[in-house]
Motif scaffolding. Structure first.
Motif, PDB file in Angstrom:
ATOM      1  N   GLN A  82      76.835  29.461  29.985  1.00  0.00           N
ATOM      2  CA  GLN A  82      77.398  29.496  31.338  1.00  0.00           C
ATOM      3  C   GLN A  82      78.480  28.439  31.486  1.00  0.00           C
ATOM      4  N   ASN A  83      78.249  27.289  30.850  1.00  0.00           N
ATOM      5  CA  ASN A  83      79.232  26.184  30.884  1.00  0.00           C
ATOM      6  C   ASN A  83      79.206  25.535  29.514  1.00  0.00           C
ATOM      7  N   VAL A 142      73.155  32.331  39.654  1.00  0.00           N
ATOM      8  CA  VAL A 142      72.794  32.049  38.253  1.00  0.00           C
ATOM      9  C   VAL A 142      71.793  30.893  38.074  1.00  0.00           C
ATOM     10  N   PRO A 143      71.958  29.751  38.778  1.00  0.00           N
ATOM     11  CA  PRO A 143      70.962  28.686  38.573  1.00  0.00           C
ATOM     12  C   PRO A 143      69.541  29.166  38.880  1.00  0.00           C
ATOM     13  N   TYR A 169      77.846  29.902  46.165  1.00  0.00           N
ATOM     14  CA  TYR A 169      77.814  31.373  46.199  1.00  0.00           C
ATOM     15  C   TYR A 169      76.954  31.974  45.089  1.00  0.00           C
ATOM     16  N   CYS A 170      76.508  31.149  44.120  1.00  0.00           N
ATOM     17  CA  CYS A 170      76.076  31.690  42.826  1.00  0.00           C
ATOM     18  C   CYS A 170      74.553  31.747  42.657  1.00  0.00           C
ATOM     19  N   HIS A 214      83.455  25.258  32.456  1.00  0.00           N
ATOM     20  CA  HIS A 214      83.589  24.759  33.830  1.00  0.00           C
ATOM     21  C   HIS A 214      84.675  23.682  33.798  1.00  0.00           C
ATOM     22  N   ARG A 262      82.421  23.227  44.024  1.00  0.00           N
ATOM     23  CA  ARG A 262      82.908  23.379  42.652  1.00  0.00           C
ATOM     24  C   ARG A 262      83.113  22.032  41.941  1.00  0.00           C
ATOM     25  N   CYS A 293      72.234  26.745  33.940  1.00  0.00           N
ATOM     26  CA  CYS A 293      73.325  26.067  34.626  1.00  0.00           C
ATOM     27  C   CYS A 293      72.759  25.005  35.558  1.00  0.00           C
ATOM     28  N   HIS A 320      74.886  23.354  37.647  1.00  0.00           N
ATOM     29  CA  HIS A 320      75.775  23.265  38.815  1.00  0.00           C
ATOM     30  C   HIS A 320      75.116  23.998  39.982  1.00  0.00           C
ATOM     31  N   ARG A 321      75.686  23.794  41.147  1.00  0.00           N
ATOM     32  CA  ARG A 321      75.113  24.426  42.345  1.00  0.00           C
ATOM     33  C   ARG A 321      76.224  25.024  43.189  1.00  0.00           C
ATOM     34  N   CYS A 322      77.035  25.883  42.570  1.00  0.00           N
ATOM     35  CA  CYS A 322      78.099  26.537  43.343  1.00  0.00           C
ATOM     36  C   CYS A 322      77.406  27.336  44.440  1.00  0.00           C
TER      37      CYS A 322
END
Ligand code: SAM
Ligand code: SF4
Length: 458
Positions: free
Chosen positions: A192-193, A157-158, A154-155, A237, A276, A148, A150-152
């Motif tokens: 993931q996306n 996963v990256p 809270y997450c 996403h 987001r 992933c 993205h850089r949410c």
């Protein structure tokens, strides 16, 4: 040699577990249902929230005890937790022999052969493999991309799954063809996306395409042509759930009309703090496009209740978004602070009581709206993929193309069948084989149903 594999978390972990089991079978392992009978125990972990991590820790405690009595037992920790400092610490504390994060999954056999504590580098080329088709399975997963960009805030996963990497379309199609030949009737494309498939970087407005890679919309059409009756995909996403994807779904009959579009919050202020990359208005426009081209599509989402700094007003915005979209289903979580994420570093977690109270209100609303949405299906014919017996005696269970759990009154064989919806609860459709029959029996089954849980997690 006997192995026991425990899998936590998402479909991608299930796919990886299947691939790992195939690799182990190739070097002579058979599989047992209890770690007590195994020479090798692999734990495929999830680190997205605190709860699954706690479960892994409890299991590792039991395995350490077992290993103190059987010195030859080999324990492996795999998946997202194995990639994190938190997992490395846990691995050392519980005497784990093999640590293998998602970026080194194809190293499983050499790792077992060496059998010593080892940590592998994250390598792009170590993430993909083509597992043999599952024998006798009606449904299968197929990973199309990993990671992933993205850089949410809270997450985790990256940090665990690294940057986005798309798998060559040719490999995906070959695997889909093999699944079809093995008798699979439903394939779920995983990433993931997934909408970032084939892009150099799917975040923000940077949409340059990788040379020789189709777009996700084109890939959907290509997989659609393979001839598997049902094609699904997860997760999208919203930022690049573009019109061409909605059009590809509308033009490709085998692609199920089920859209999982995680929103997380209905408040622009919270969405911004979550990073987001979209607003409530942008998201609603995506939903409008789906409703326009796919009026019968079911829409599901993910919500996080109690993100740091979420005010009562922000939360009311989430409830109002839920009412506006009228989701058919939702996965709802309380915010779980994850070590080293931007939210953990910069924002203060709120009291658990507030988070849980908000989650309960969201669940209450979701039950009400899901019931109203499900009641609309009564009297209609739906296609159900029957998987086997239901909890209710004399009934079988499966899911519709819209991903509703369907309980059918009758002795239908596993496979695809057309049935009629007679009753509905917030999370199930009760169906009959014929349009007119068995209504009272179905009503009885619905009333006696014990499985009325919604999909939610604290
Ligand atoms: N990539 C997908 C997306 O952005 O929509 C979601 C993948 S994420 C692994 C699955 C879901 O877990 C998210 O949509 C979010 O609702 C939830 N999640 C992720 N991190 C979380 C956290 N720290 N606390 C609570 N829920 C979280
Ligand atoms: Fe996590 Fe956001 Fe990436 Fe989804 S898009 S995996 S929520 S960082």
């Amino acid at each position: 040699m006997r192995a026991h594999v425990v899998t936590f978390g998402c479909q991608m972990n299930e796919y990886d577990t299947h691939a790992i089991q195939s690799e182990l079978a190739g070097i002579g392992y058979s599989f047992v249902d209890s770690f007590k009978e195994a020479d090798l125990v692999l734990v495929n972990t999830c680190a997205v929230r605190g709860k699954p991590v706690e479960k892994v820790q409890t299991l590792l405690g039991e395995l350490r005890k077992e290993k103190s009595q059987r010195k030859h037992l080999t324990i492996g920790l795999m998946g997202c937790l194995a990639q994190l400092p938190e997992g490395q610490r846990m691995g050392r504390r519980f005497g784990v022999d093999i640590m293998l994060g998602p970026g080194a999954i194809t190293e499983i056999v050499p790792a077992i052969e060496r059998g010593k504590f080892q940590s592998f580098e994250f390598k792009r080329e170590l993430q993909f493999y083509s597992p043999p088709s599952p024998t006798g399975a009606l449904s299968a997963h197929l990973t199309i991309m990993r990671g992933c960009n993205h850089r949410c805030t809270y997450c985790i996963v990256p940090a665990t799954r690294g940057p986005e990497v798309s798998r060559p379309a040719e490999d995906i199609i070959n695997e889909a063809v093999a699944l079809k030949e093995a008798g699979v009737v439903e394939v779920s494309l995983l990433g993931q996306n997934v909408n970032s498939y084939g892009l150099v970087d799917g975040t923000g407005s940077r949409r340059a395409r990788l040379p020789r890679f189709p777009s996700f919309a084109e890939l959907l059409r290509m997989v659609g042509r393979v001839g598997i009756p049902r094609v699904r995909f997860i997760t999208s996403h919203p930022i690049n759930f573009d019109d061409d994807v909605v059009e590809a779904i509308a033009d490709t009959p085998s692609v199920c009309r089920f859209i999982h579009l995680p929103v997380q919050s209905g408040s622009n202020r919270t969405l911004k703090r979550m990073a987001r990359e979209y607003t409530r208005e942008f998201y609603l426009e995506r939903v409008r496009k789906v409703r326009e081209l796919l009026p019968d599509a079911t829409i599901s989402t993910d919500f996080i209740a109690g993100f740091p700094g979420e005010t009562e007003e922000d939360f009311e915005q989430t409830l109002s978004l839920y009412r506006e979209v009228r989701y058919d289903m939702a996965y709802m979580f309380v915010y779980s602070e994850r070590e080293s994420t931007p939210a953990a570093k910069h924002f203060e977690d709120m009291p658990r009581g507030v988070k849980v109270e908000r989650l309960s209100r969201l669940i209450e609303l979701s039950r009400q709206i899901s019931l109203e949405q499900n009641l609309k299906w009564i009297g209609r014919e739906v296609e159900v993929l029957i998987k086997g017996p239901a909890e209710e005696e004399g009934f079988v269970q499966g899911h519709t193309r819209g991903n509703h759990v369907a309980v059918v009154n009758g002795d239908l064989a596993p496979g695809i069948h057309d049935v009629y919806v007679a009753h509905a609860t917030p999370n199930r459709l009760y169906c009959a084989i014929r349009a007119t029959a068995q209504s009272s029996e179905l009503k009885r089954a619905q009333l006696s149903s014990t499985a009325c849980e919604m999909s939610f997690t604290v």
